[in-house]
Design an enzyme around this catalytic site. Structure first.
Site, PDB file in Angstrom:
ATOM      1  N   ASP A 208      94.788 -68.062 -29.590  1.00 52.62           N
ATOM      2  CA  ASP A 208      93.615 -68.043 -30.472  1.00 52.62           C
ATOM      3  C   ASP A 208      92.384 -67.623 -29.670  1.00 52.62           C
ATOM      4  O   ASP A 208      91.284 -68.170 -29.837  1.00 52.62           O
ATOM      5  CB  ASP A 208      93.396 -69.400 -31.148  1.00 52.62           C
ATOM      6  CG  ASP A 208      92.440 -69.315 -32.340  1.00 52.62           C
ATOM      7  OD1 ASP A 208      92.008 -68.191 -32.688  1.00 52.62           O
ATOM      8  OD2 ASP A 208      92.115 -70.360 -32.922  1.00 52.62           O
TER       9      ASP A 208
ATOM     10  N   ASP B   4      92.870 -65.811 -41.250  1.00 51.95           N
ATOM     11  CA  ASP B   4      92.483 -66.752 -40.201  1.00 51.95           C
ATOM     12  C   ASP B   4      90.975 -66.743 -39.962  1.00 51.95           C
ATOM     13  O   ASP B   4      90.335 -65.695 -39.941  1.00 51.95           O
ATOM     14  CB  ASP B   4      93.186 -66.442 -38.893  1.00 51.95           C
ATOM     15  CG  ASP B   4      92.827 -67.451 -37.831  1.00 51.95           C
ATOM     16  OD1 ASP B   4      93.191 -68.627 -37.987  1.00 51.95           O
ATOM     17  OD2 ASP B   4      92.140 -67.080 -36.864  1.00 51.95           O
TER      18      ASP B   4
ATOM     19  N   LEU C 236      89.954 -59.802 -31.229  1.00 51.62           N
ATOM     20  CA  LEU C 236      89.384 -58.787 -30.338  1.00 51.62           C
ATOM     21  C   LEU C 236      88.055 -58.246 -30.847  1.00 51.62           C
ATOM     22  O   LEU C 236      87.465 -57.363 -30.223  1.00 51.62           O
ATOM     23  CB  LEU C 236      90.388 -57.657 -30.103  1.00 51.62           C
ATOM     24  CG  LEU C 236      91.709 -58.078 -29.444  1.00 51.62           C
ATOM     25  CD1 LEU C 236      92.541 -56.862 -29.075  1.00 51.62           C
ATOM     26  CD2 LEU C 236      91.476 -58.967 -28.221  1.00 51.62           C
TER      27      LEU C 236
ATOM     28  N   HIS D 249      82.919 -65.272 -27.903  1.00 52.93           N
ATOM     29  CA  HIS D 249      81.595 -65.418 -28.505  1.00 52.93           C
ATOM     30  C   HIS D 249      80.535 -65.152 -27.445  1.00 52.93           C
ATOM     31  O   HIS D 249      80.748 -65.404 -26.253  1.00 52.93           O
ATOM     32  CB  HIS D 249      81.392 -66.824 -29.071  1.00 52.93           C
ATOM     33  CG  HIS D 249      82.221 -67.127 -30.272  1.00 52.93           C
ATOM     34  ND1 HIS D 249      82.080 -66.447 -31.461  1.00 52.93           N
ATOM     35  CD2 HIS D 249      83.196 -68.045 -30.479  1.00 52.93           C
ATOM     36  CE1 HIS D 249      82.934 -66.930 -32.350  1.00 52.93           C
ATOM     37  NE2 HIS D 249      83.628 -67.893 -31.775  1.00 52.93           N
TER      38      HIS D 249
ATOM     39  N   HIS E  68      97.708 -72.383 -35.179  1.00 48.88           N
ATOM     40  CA  HIS E  68      97.109 -73.440 -34.354  1.00 48.88           C
ATOM     41  C   HIS E  68      97.302 -74.870 -34.891  1.00 48.88           C
ATOM     42  O   HIS E  68      96.332 -75.551 -35.263  1.00 48.88           O
ATOM     43  CB  HIS E  68      95.626 -73.173 -34.111  1.00 48.88           C
ATOM     44  CG  HIS E  68      94.852 -72.635 -35.285  1.00 48.88           C
ATOM     45  ND1 HIS E  68      94.852 -73.222 -36.523  1.00 48.88           N
ATOM     46  CD2 HIS E  68      94.060 -71.543 -35.398  1.00 48.88           C
ATOM     47  CE1 HIS E  68      94.090 -72.545 -37.348  1.00 48.88           C
ATOM     48  NE2 HIS E  68      93.602 -71.507 -36.696  1.00 48.88           N
TER      49      HIS E  68
ATOM     50  N   HIS F 160      98.171 -64.426 -31.871  1.00 43.03           N
ATOM     51  CA  HIS F 160      96.903 -64.855 -32.463  1.00 43.03           C
ATOM     52  C   HIS F 160      95.746 -64.645 -31.495  1.00 43.03           C
ATOM     53  O   HIS F 160      95.434 -65.497 -30.676  1.00 43.03           O
ATOM     54  CB  HIS F 160      97.026 -66.334 -32.841  1.00 43.03           C
ATOM     55  CG  HIS F 160      95.920 -66.844 -33.697  1.00 43.03           C
ATOM     56  ND1 HIS F 160      96.096 -67.859 -34.603  1.00 43.03           N
ATOM     57  CD2 HIS F 160      94.613 -66.502 -33.808  1.00 43.03           C
ATOM     58  CE1 HIS F 160      94.965 -68.110 -35.232  1.00 43.03           C
ATOM     59  NE2 HIS F 160      94.040 -67.289 -34.742  1.00 43.03           N
TER      60      HIS F 160
ATOM     61  N   ASN G 250      89.520 -61.024 -39.148  1.00 41.07           N
ATOM     62  CA  ASN G 250      88.141 -61.404 -39.459  1.00 41.07           C
ATOM     63  C   ASN G 250      87.143 -60.606 -38.623  1.00 41.07           C
ATOM     64  O   ASN G 250      86.328 -61.132 -37.873  1.00 41.07           O
ATOM     65  CB  ASN G 250      87.926 -62.916 -39.295  1.00 41.07           C
ATOM     66  CG  ASN G 250      88.232 -63.418 -37.896  1.00 41.07           C
ATOM     67  OD1 ASN G 250      88.949 -62.774 -37.129  1.00 41.07           O
ATOM     68  ND2 ASN G 250      87.703 -64.578 -37.561  1.00 41.07           N
TER      69      ASN G 250
END
Length: 459
Positions: free
Chosen positions: A325, A172, A81, A329, A252, A78, A112
């Protein structure tokens, strides 16, 4: 079925052949295999462990790692990238460099992206970028629904048959909250033997929520995110998996109640697996005191009783594995009001050290436990060949070496990831990956990805 028994994945290393010949041998000198026994030398030739013993020699590269711990290369089910679409925060190349520095030899990158990975051409683009970078195996995850909209299933078969051979599907970042759509997904996935990974969040219970629903959120004036939002979807999907078959994976896990539901499901023989992140094993909502956006994550940081339940569940095998996960950002997405911060934390480069601290150094588990939850079980759940294999002669040389005497301080500026949103800034890390090998190729040497500079330039 273990990862080595499946042939559904595409051939790896096709764009960057495994080095052959004596001059391309690698010899790891003086390692403790799984942290056990006397020091051993491990000779790697043609991408395979060729010999294990003492006093071995080579005409190729010899790496002295006396007293360090040799583990199978880590597998992360999970990660995010961000490519295509948000290359300003991460790329396949920079994420692969971060993975190599964290000891990972395979990662699964979520759908996503922008555009969403809901078509073969996008999955193939990600796959080939990973192969070209050649620092770890990058397996794209396809979305369950088109454009993550939760309305219409994607073409599982087309993505599964593409060059990327997609073997996991997930929305996800969003939950497949429509039970009819989720039932259809389970039935289609069962027929193709692909894995569905569910982000468990009933969105009608989390609208506007940014923090765990509890005393701390109330004190800070933050909208609460109840445990039941996660647990209700875990229960629903476990029952659907019981009734309609297929392989379902819970992303998660974060609550004590989810642990109890997983215990029940497994006691019923339901084919269900689950992961937990390092941050949910270590951090609590007490960190929100500063309103620092770096601590906003989805699902949110919970309370100490949840942390303790998750730790014990991982030890007991109720939760199967650790997944980071990893969610990069930009600074502008984190350095803002807490309720406007984007949820997510980077974790590829810190996860091994944190798991070692919690379970080995401060706990009563050994390095074989770390190998199980960070390599063997993820490879087994994903049926990933060549990874999570025993350290033995004749096995693929997907390996990592842990320097247990090399502590370090987490600093986002020093990490290979393009983003800096680590919640562990300034924290002492007790161990460090010194060396990572992918099919016998050194991808991390002396704690640095061998192509980190090139990867950054590609990004």
């Amino acid at each position: 079925m273990t990862g080595s028994e499946t042939t559904n994945y595409p051939a790896t290393g096709t764009l960057a052949a495994v080095p052959t010949g004596a001059e391309n041998e690698v010899l790891l000198k003086g390692v403790h295999i799984y942290g056990e026994g006397d020091p051993q030398d491990v000779l790697i030739r043609d991408g395979i462990i060729a010999d294990i013993g003492t006093g071995l020699s080579t005409e190729g590269e010899s790496i002295d790692v006396p007293g360090q711990v040799l583990l199978p290369g880590l597998v992360d089910m999970h990660v995010h990238l961000r490519e295509p679409g948000r290359e300003d925060t991460e790329t396949v190349a920079t994420g692969s460099a971060a993975a190599a520095q964290g000891g990972f030899t395979a990662v699964f990158t979520m759908a996503n992206t922008a555009p969403v990975t809901d078509a073969p051409v996008i999955a193939e683009t990600v796959w080939y970028k990973g192969q070209n970078t050649n620092l770890c195996d990058v397996h794209p995850v396809g979305s369950i629904s088109k454009n993550l909209a939760g309305k219409e299933l994607t073409e599982f078969g087309m993505m599964a048959d593409s060059d990327a051979k997609v073997r996991m599907f997930s929305d996800d970042g969003k939950c497949v909250d429509d039970p009819r759509l989720m039932r259809r997904a389970i039935e289609y996935a069962r027929g193709m033997d692909v894995l569905l990974a569910q982000h468990c969040e009933e969105p009608r219970l989390t609208e506007g929520a940014v923090a765990h629903e509890g005393a701390k959120a109330a004190e800070l004036g933050l909208t609460g995110w109840p445990r039941v939002a996660e647990e209700s979807i875990v229960a629903r999907d476990a029952i659907m998996s019981r009734d309609y078959g297929g392989r379902l994976h819970i992303c998660h896990a974060s609550t004590e109640g989810t642990v109890e539901l997983l215990k029940w499901a497994k006691s019923q023989g339901i084919t269900l697996s689950a992961e937990v992140t390092p941050h949910h094993l270590l951090l609590t909502d007490e960190r929100l005191e500063t309103y620092d956006g770096v601590n906003r994550v989805n699902p949110p940081l919970r309370e100490q009783r949840d942390v303790e339940a998750l730790r014990q569940a991982l030890i007991d095998g109720v939760i199967d594995c650790v997944a980071t996960d990893h969610a990069p950002h930009g600074s502008e997405e984190k350095c803002c009001e807490f309720d406007k911060a984007r949820p997510g934390m980077i974790g590829l480069e810190t996860s091994l050290a944190l798991i070692a601290q919690i379970f080995v150094l401060d706990g009563d588990q050994d390095w074989r436990f770390v190998a199980k939850v960070m390599s063997e079980k993820p490879a087994e759940i994903t049926k990933l060949p060549g990874h999570g294999r025993p350290i033995a002669v004749g096995e693929p040389a997907n390996l990592c070496v842990v320097d247990t005497e090399n502590s370090w301080v987490a600093n986002g500026q020093d990490m290979a990831s393009k983003s800096r949103n680590t919640p562990y800034e300034g924290m002492d890390m007790p161990v460090r990956i010194s060396t990572t090998l992918l099919r016998g190729k050194v991808t991390c040497r002396n704690g640095q990805a061998v192509a980190a500079k090139n990867a950054a330039e590609q990004g």
